[in-house]
Design a protein around this motif. Sequence first.
Motif, mmCIF file in Angstrom:
data_model
loop_
_atom_site.group_PDB
_atom_site.id
_atom_site.type_symbol
_atom_site.label_atom_id
_atom_site.label_comp_id
_atom_site.label_asym_id
_atom_site.label_seq_id
_atom_site.Cartn_x
_atom_site.Cartn_y
_atom_site.Cartn_z
ATOM 1 N N ALA A 30 4.860 2.518 -7.301
ATOM 2 C CA ALA A 30 5.752 4.186 -7.628
ATOM 3 C C ALA A 30 4.747 4.944 -7.969
ATOM 4 O O ALA A 30 4.344 6.278 -7.979
ATOM 5 N N GLY A 74 5.763 8.343 -7.145
ATOM 6 C CA GLY A 74 6.719 8.469 -7.791
ATOM 7 C C GLY A 74 8.253 7.125 -6.852
ATOM 8 O O GLY A 74 7.369 6.798 -5.795
ATOM 9 N N LEU A 75 9.459 6.882 -7.770
ATOM 10 C CA LEU A 75 9.972 6.220 -8.041
ATOM 11 C C LEU A 75 10.927 6.568 -5.675
ATOM 12 O O LEU A 75 11.303 5.602 -4.917
ATOM 13 N N ASP A 76 11.108 7.561 -5.336
ATOM 14 C CA ASP A 76 11.476 7.992 -4.467
ATOM 15 C C ASP A 76 10.917 7.412 -3.271
ATOM 16 O O ASP A 76 10.818 7.521 -2.055
ATOM 17 N N LYS A 77 8.884 7.426 -3.695
ATOM 18 C CA LYS A 77 7.805 7.386 -1.774
ATOM 19 C C LYS A 77 8.286 5.989 -1.837
ATOM 20 O O LYS A 77 7.444 5.124 -0.690
ATOM 21 N N LYS A 120 11.260 4.093 -0.203
ATOM 22 C CA LYS A 120 11.740 3.649 0.269
ATOM 23 C C LYS A 120 10.812 3.888 1.372
ATOM 24 O O LYS A 120 10.400 4.527 2.094
ATOM 25 N N TYR A 178 15.203 0.796 -4.540
ATOM 26 C CA TYR A 178 14.753 1.574 -3.955
ATOM 27 C C TYR A 178 14.526 2.041 -2.624
ATOM 28 O O TYR A 178 13.788 2.858 -1.875
#
Lengths: 311, 440
Positions: free
Chosen positions: B166, B171-174, B176, B204
Amino acid sequence: MEILNAFFVAPFVDMGSDYIFFAEVVIAGVLTGVMYSLVALGFVLIFKASGVFNFSQGVMVLFAALTLVGLMEHGAPVWLALIGTVLVMIALAFAVEWVMLRRLVNQEEIVLFMSTIGLSFVLQGLGEMVWGSNVKALDIGIPSEPFEVGGILLNEFDLFAAASGAVLVGVLAVFFHYTRIGRALRAVADDHQAALSVGIPLRTIWIIVWSVAGMVGLVAGIMWGAKSGVQFSLSLIALKALPVLILGGFTSVPGAIVGGLIIGVGEKIAEIYWGPLFGGAIENWFAYVLALVFLLFRPQGLFGEKIIERV
Amino acid sequence: MKIKTLILAAVGGVVGLSGVAVTSPALADGEQFIPMLVYRTGPYAPSGIPVANGFRDYYKLVNARDGGVNGVKLSFEECETEYNTKLGVECYEKLKNKGAHGASLFNPFSTGITYQLIPKAPVDKIPILSMGYGRTAAADGRVFEWVFNFPTTYWSQASGFINYVAQQEGGLDKLKGMKIAHIYHNSAYGKEANPTLEVLAEKYGYDLTLLAVDHPGQEQKATWLQIRRLKPDWIFMSGWGVMNQVAVKEAAGIRYPMDHFVGNWWSGSDADVIPAGKGAIGYKSATFNAAGDGFQVHRDIVKYVYGGDAAEAKKNNLGEVLYNRAIVNAMFTVEAILTAQGKFGNKALGGEQVRWGLENLDLTEARLKELGLEGFTRPVKVSCADHETGGPIIIQQWDGSKWSMVSDWIPTMRDIVRPMIEKAAAAYAKENNITPRDCA
């Protein structure tokens, strides 16, 4: 219904829809199969000449590779290290004949088999004592760059290994079938006492065959050692040769190569297309299943000699 | 004939006895006995040798430099396991009662052996320190009173790896929609990270592919063909022994970007990358100790253990990744004994007392500096309930000649991993009729 589809339909649809990848799987299987054959050949040679399943063949592969890389680490150029290793393997053949085989002539086959188990421990200990247990990189200049042909990824090293295996098999097949020594080897394999009675020097034959098996072990050791580094695990590669032997027959040089190809291709296809259904890592046991299925139809293996005993 | 028979009998006797490969120095009553389960031979010897040398050298250092632990000399004995669980249990049985007070603790250095020793520990009252390996659920000290696995576990490590990805991706949202593959040794050890990776995949939204490799891992073509088709964004590997060397070579063979290939802390030793030559450049691995021999502890080892002979120390693996890991493990062992002495007095102690020392270990930054280990590993504070401490991981990268740190310390996901540990520990307690301790 879903299970039937997963086992009997989906894998074939996958093969057809991505046929370039399927071709890559088959080629990888062929190239891996040749590598298995290299190990299996050593077993075949000794079994042909003495009727003994040489349990120590895997350790001989390790011992030869350790000696080669050890000599190179001590500053010997590749050609000199290769010659030195060949001489060591010949010396080993003399030692095996002198210490072990000549004392066991005409003993039960199981006695000879047990002695090769002992030999494997001795060689393993000797190799570690002389050359150490650390992983050693082996680079004798074989090219190993990957390249693509029509979307299929190949590696120069795998092709070189396959070519070496093919040449080795060819040479050995000619040696066994068209030379006096080759015929003598086969006579010894059939019956020690009968061979002795017609003047075939049993001990000389054994030295020759163990020397050749040592050299085949060296070639296998170079190919496998270059992939993983030279280390103890190299001896475990013998486990990969067993299904090849079961399938190809213990007495056939061509059988070793054909068996290797079938096992190599079969296990790769099984692992990639059916492996996920079992949670993966099925290729090791699948190779044995494949060999056993062949045994149901040809108990002597594809190219093995049919044994007929009359009472 | 008689002479020949005698020689054969002698050789046979020596060979027979060599199966019991225990080196047995005389043990003095006042010495603190520490058993060492080692694997200097067998398929995993390339990993086992630096580990065994690291333990040995640190114990020797403590005796030579400090005169022992508060004057109590350490005595130790090696027993060869060949990384074989059966032999490991035999070694445990041989060594558990050695010394005036029995074994201080066991460091099995094998997940398989650890699993077998876990039920024995409370019976024999000898603690087990399975540092960063073994049964992850043992981190719950309420259920596993006698087992410790600090400074961190496989589950925490897997979460640290996802945190690292991440960080790299922004970032953790990336995460997905990303494709992550876990290539693992098909054993209890190799599978340890799977549940955590699966839980995090659900949370995630990354696409996880699990690829098992059978022991020993000499042949992995099928695995890497699948990688070539899948084209994962990142690969995490839980390998051991020859599996690591072959995997690194195969990855290079299919031109996989090596800086997106991250091994766990048992897949990032010097031996793992050397056979692949230049192909291994860029390969990464997680770790919880520094690589290299530039720390004060190394200078002390050269001076006190090798009499200043740096070349000889190097020959004994000084500064290699696994050597350094064993230094951390041996240091934890000695510091636990020291902690226990604070309560029970400066004398040789038994397993129960050392267990107290492990559970009350508070290794601070200042103490690490005193030991010559500043920046070498992270401080640790163990407690009754928490035998893991969920310590952070750091990523190292191979540059063709040495490992270098390429990240800061990366936190693990305690909020996710700890509840998983407690759930697994509770299930173990139920299965084995264990009433958890009250650590409140």
